[in-house]
Scaffold this active site. Structure first.
Site, PDB file in Angstrom:
ATOM      1  N   CYS A 114      22.711  56.170  27.042  1.00 50.15           N
ATOM      2  CA  CYS A 114      21.853  57.196  27.646  1.00 50.15           C
ATOM      3  C   CYS A 114      20.417  56.684  27.725  1.00 50.15           C
ATOM      4  CB  CYS A 114      21.915  58.441  26.787  1.00 50.15           C
ATOM      5  SG  CYS A 114      23.602  58.921  26.417  1.00 50.15           S
ATOM      6  N   GLU A 150      41.426  35.541  33.429  1.00 51.49           N
ATOM      7  CA  GLU A 150      40.144  36.256  33.536  1.00 51.49           C
ATOM      8  C   GLU A 150      39.001  35.263  33.734  1.00 51.49           C
ATOM      9  OE1 GLU A 150      38.844  38.893  34.161  1.00 51.49           O
ATOM     10  OE2 GLU A 150      36.851  38.931  33.259  1.00 51.49           O
ATOM     11  N   LYS A 210      36.438  35.268  36.959  1.00 49.45           N
ATOM     12  CA  LYS A 210      34.970  35.290  36.851  1.00 49.45           C
ATOM     13  C   LYS A 210      34.359  34.178  37.686  1.00 49.45           C
ATOM     14  CE  LYS A 210      34.123  38.900  34.731  1.00 49.45           C
ATOM     15  NZ  LYS A 210      35.287  39.406  35.411  1.00 49.45           N
ATOM     16  N   GLU A 228      34.771  35.019  41.493  1.00 44.96           N
ATOM     17  CA  GLU A 228      33.975  36.128  42.050  1.00 44.96           C
ATOM     18  C   GLU A 228      32.475  35.870  41.921  1.00 44.96           C
ATOM     19  OE1 GLU A 228      34.725  39.925  40.245  1.00 44.96           O
ATOM     20  OE2 GLU A 228      34.900  39.104  38.246  1.00 44.96           O
ATOM     21  N   HIS A 267      55.783  22.614  35.697  1.00 47.46           N
ATOM     22  CA  HIS A 267      56.674  23.159  36.745  1.00 47.46           C
ATOM     23  C   HIS A 267      55.984  23.188  38.094  1.00 47.46           C
ATOM     24  CE1 HIS A 267      59.531  24.171  33.641  1.00 47.46           C
ATOM     25  NE2 HIS A 267      58.546  24.707  32.929  1.00 47.46           N
ATOM     26  N   LYS A 275      31.603  47.319  43.018  1.00 46.38           N
ATOM     27  CA  LYS A 275      31.828  47.598  41.601  1.00 46.38           C
ATOM     28  C   LYS A 275      33.086  48.445  41.419  1.00 46.38           C
ATOM     29  CE  LYS A 275      31.220  47.573  37.254  1.00 46.38           C
ATOM     30  NZ  LYS A 275      31.651  46.332  36.564  1.00 46.38           N
TER      31      LYS A 275
HETATM   32  C1  AGP Z   1      36.230  42.382  37.654  1.00 44.74           C
HETATM   33  O1  AGP Z   1      35.165  41.492  37.363  1.00 44.74           O
HETATM   34  C2  AGP Z   1      36.169  42.873  39.073  1.00 44.74           C
HETATM   35  N1  AGP Z   1      34.933  43.517  39.328  1.00 44.74           N
HETATM   36  C3  AGP Z   1      37.390  43.689  39.481  1.00 44.74           C
HETATM   37  O2  AGP Z   1      38.501  42.834  39.375  1.00 44.74           O
HETATM   38  C4  AGP Z   1      37.696  44.972  38.663  1.00 44.74           C
HETATM   39  O3  AGP Z   1      38.111  44.626  37.384  1.00 44.74           O
HETATM   40  C5  AGP Z   1      38.837  45.722  39.384  1.00 44.74           C
HETATM   41  O4  AGP Z   1      38.388  46.094  40.675  1.00 44.74           O
HETATM   42  C6  AGP Z   1      39.287  46.976  38.621  1.00 44.74           C
HETATM   43  O5  AGP Z   1      38.229  47.891  38.528  1.00 44.74           O
HETATM   44  P1  AGP Z   1      38.394  49.141  37.528  1.00 44.74           P
HETATM   45  O6  AGP Z   1      38.537  48.583  36.152  1.00 44.74           O
HETATM   46  O7  AGP Z   1      37.131  49.925  37.701  1.00 44.74           O
HETATM   47  O8  AGP Z   1      39.609  49.906  37.944  1.00 44.74           O
END
Ligand code: AGP
Length: 619
Positions: free
Chosen positions: A2, A489, A493, A496, A512, A614
């Site tokens: 907050c 993951e 990162k 993206e 494989h 986002k």
């Molecule tokens: C993660 O870095 C991305 N921004 C994206 O993969 C994200 O995790 C995905 O769109 C899911 O979003 P959420 O967790 O808000 O559902």
């Protein structure tokens, strides 16, 4: 996370406070409010307050329609809902029983339920679902007993458990604002004949750059001409004085260049906050928003986790933990695929939807489909009151605070924490794990924030590594067991943020096919499992040997004390020793730092990467 503002001085407090809240909007919130001390020339003054769900503009409309009286002392708050939905009643400030004290709060009071029941037993009427309102009543009881607001705050802080920043005003004491902090930020702005309080310097930076940072378990009283700091027992204490040389933009990022980097470094607190309040006074696990009965939990014979992107990888980690601790079979599905494969669901299937935003269309449509098949849906979400938890039967909220960077970091780590808590809670109800085992694992989880700090302290090594790879055309990531989703993951990162080809593999899968990709100098980041009873560690070293023999540059993330890896690692990034199931909580950090730094060096917008949003609210 907050936003908090306090003010006492010659200016109109409402203006200073509302403008301070505007400077804190970047933190994300779902309601806002302000409270003022309106002095009465002769007798005790009164509290004037206004609060409203939604954005600051909603609050400003309220005070435009019915203006608050002039005042030189006030507090304000932008709320990111944790306990209680984001509505007008739960918005801060909260007032005591007699409306003499107004208070705002950032954090989580772990023992608020027992404190609330004691107040209600004394005929106190509390109107909100929040932990904050309980504190307002307690502080007011103290000032009504005859002590000043500073002493009242000190006494109340001694009975609170959890993390909190509290700021309060007393209608009978128009010249002071009192605040307290434990495990939650608070800074004082030092002006000429005026003083400010803020959850960060952005709240008052347009008025003064002289700041005073409070330490742990401290109470501060500000008046027009003074600042008095004590500990919770009233003993004099010191704050850390400093000059703010950031501009507003840097202040919002706490001095970091990106929100994402700030959020990477917020992860120790995000994990700690997501673990708060998860135990009853008898030490049992509790998931208050769970809303699934023990019988319903015992009835579960299959779990299907659905999610997208980074949240999907959290689900992959969760599979290892849930199956190991509960012996319930777990499937992990991409939300966008789940709904079109005609999944086999019934009332004994628990569908777990993981979503930071709570608005991802693919996941929302998937849970709607699951509910038509009579499955119960549990959401793991970071955004209180968002659509996915609202349309679920139960929810476990993460307490990462608003995640501004498009690339998820603290959102991911707190999802892992929530998944571990879910697994342990189901194990506790089904009896597949005994209390002492659960206690031991909870103890290991509670040690993680400090271990993340250790990894973050080594950030420069990772930054140097990123600088060596600004010319890379492709990067591979390898992992096994719970390290495999971490590899995926890490690759996501890099994709993206650095717009680089990056791919994660299960190390055992290399031979494989994917090993054909390996050529001289190809960087391969390897998440090395902790040494232990099983073959995981040895098998991982075999995989690393395979790629190294073909010219790869092996960058290995391995636990302290692992000497067996040394001959095979061109670069060694050390991790704290944690159990294999919890290793994703520390192994992910260097991969986040690597991607963030490489993207920065490449000149990309780390917070708003190209083509990404986002929250993906379209299918
Ligand atoms: C993660 O870095 C991305 N921004 C994206 O993969 C994200 O995790 C995905 O769109 C899911 O979003 P959420 O967790 O808000 O559902």
């Amino acid at each position: 996370m907050c936003g908090i503002v306090g003010y006492v001085g010659p200016q109109q407090a409402q203006h200073v406070v509302v403008e301070g809240l505007r400077r804190l909007e970047y933190r994300g919130y779902d309601s806002a409010g302000v409270a003022l001390v309106v002095p009465d020339g002769t007798g005790p003054g009164r509290i004037a307050e206004a609060k409203k769900a939604g954005k600051l503009a909603n609050l400003e409309k309220v005070v435009a329609d019915s203006p608050l009286p002039a005042s030189h002392t006030g507090i304000g708050h932008t709320r990111w809902a944790t306990h209680g939905a984001p509505n007008d009643v739960n918005a801060h400030p909260h007032l005591g029983h007699e409306r003499r004290v107004a208070l705002v709060h950032n954090g989580i009071i772990e023992n608020f339920a027992e404190l609330r029941s004691r107040l209600e037993a004394d005929d106190h009427v509390l109107v909100s679902e929040t932990d904050t309102e309980v504190v307002a009543h307690l502080v007011e009881l103290q000032v009504q007993s005859g002590v000043d607001l500073t002493t009242a705050m000190q006494r109340v802080c001694l009975v609170l458990e959890g993390a909190f920043t509290l700021v309060a005003i007393d209608a009978h004491d128009p010249e002071r604002v009192v605040a307290a902090r434990r495990n939650s930020p608070l800074v004082v702005g030092v002006g000429e004949g005026e003083h400010f309080l803020g959850s960060d310097v952005a709240a008052f930076i347009e008025h003064t750059r002289e700041a005073l940072e409070l330490g742990q378990d401290q109470v501060v009283c500000i008046t027009r001409d003074g600042v008095e700091i004590t500990d919770f027992r009233g003993r004099p204490a010191e704050g850390r004085r400093y000059h703010v040389d950031w501009d507003l933009s840097a202040a919002e990022k706490d001095g970091h260049d990106w929100f994402m980097r700030k959020e990477i470094f917020e992860q120790p607190k995000a994990v700690a906050d997501s673990l708060l309040g998860r135990r009853t006074q008898h030490g049992l696990l509790q998931l208050d928003e769970m809303r699934l009965s023990d019988d319903e939990i015992r009835d579960i014979d299959k779990i299907i986790i659905i999610a997208c992107g980074t949240s999907f990888y959290a689900g992959m980690v969760a599979k290892y933990a849930i199956e190991h601790w509960t012996r319930i079979p777990v499937e992990v599905e991409l939300s966008s695929e789940f709904r079109y494969r005609d999944p086999i669901l019934d009332h004994s299937t628990l569908v777990v939807a993981i979503s930071q935003s709570g608005e991802t269309a693919d996941t929302l449509q998937a849970i709607r489909h699951a509910r038509t098949q009579r499955s119960r849906v549990l959401a793991i979400c970071n955004t209180n009151g968002s659509t996915i938890p609202r349309e679920s039967d139960a929810v476990i909220y993460t307490h990462a605070g608003p995640e501004i960077g498009v690339a998820s970091t603290k959102g991911f780590l707190t999802q892992l924490v929530a998944c571990y808590l879910l697994a342990l809670y189901v194990a506790q109800v089904k009896g597949t794990r005994y209390g002492d085992e659960i206690d031991q694992i909870m103890g290991q989880l509670e040690a993680i924030p400090e271990q993340i700090e250790t990894v973050l302290a080594g950030a420069q090594q990772v930054y140097d590594l990123a600088a060596e790879h600004t010319g890379a055309r492709s990067v591979l990531f390898l992992g096994r067991h719970a390290g495999y989703p971490v590899a995926l993951e890490g690759a996501l990162k890099l994709k993206e943020l650095a717009y680089l080809h990056a791919e994660g593999f299960a190390a055992g899968e290399l031979k494989h096919g994917p090993i054909a990709l390996v050529e001289e100098g190809l960087p391969v980041l390897c998440v090395v499992p902790p040494r232990g009873r099983d073959q995981l560690h040895e098998k991982m070293i075999s995989g690393i040997q395979e790629v190294r023999a073909r010219g790869a540059r092996t960058i290995c993330l391995a636990e302290e004390g692992d000497t067996k890896i040394e001959p095979y690692a061109d670069v060694l990034v050390r991790l704290p020793q944690v159990p294999v199931l919890l290793q994703p909580l520390v192994a992910t950090i260097p991969l986040q730092l690597f991607a963030c730094e490489l993207a920065t060096l490449l000149g990309h917008d780390v917070d708003q990467p190209r083509n990404l949003a986002k929250s993906v609210t379209v299918e």
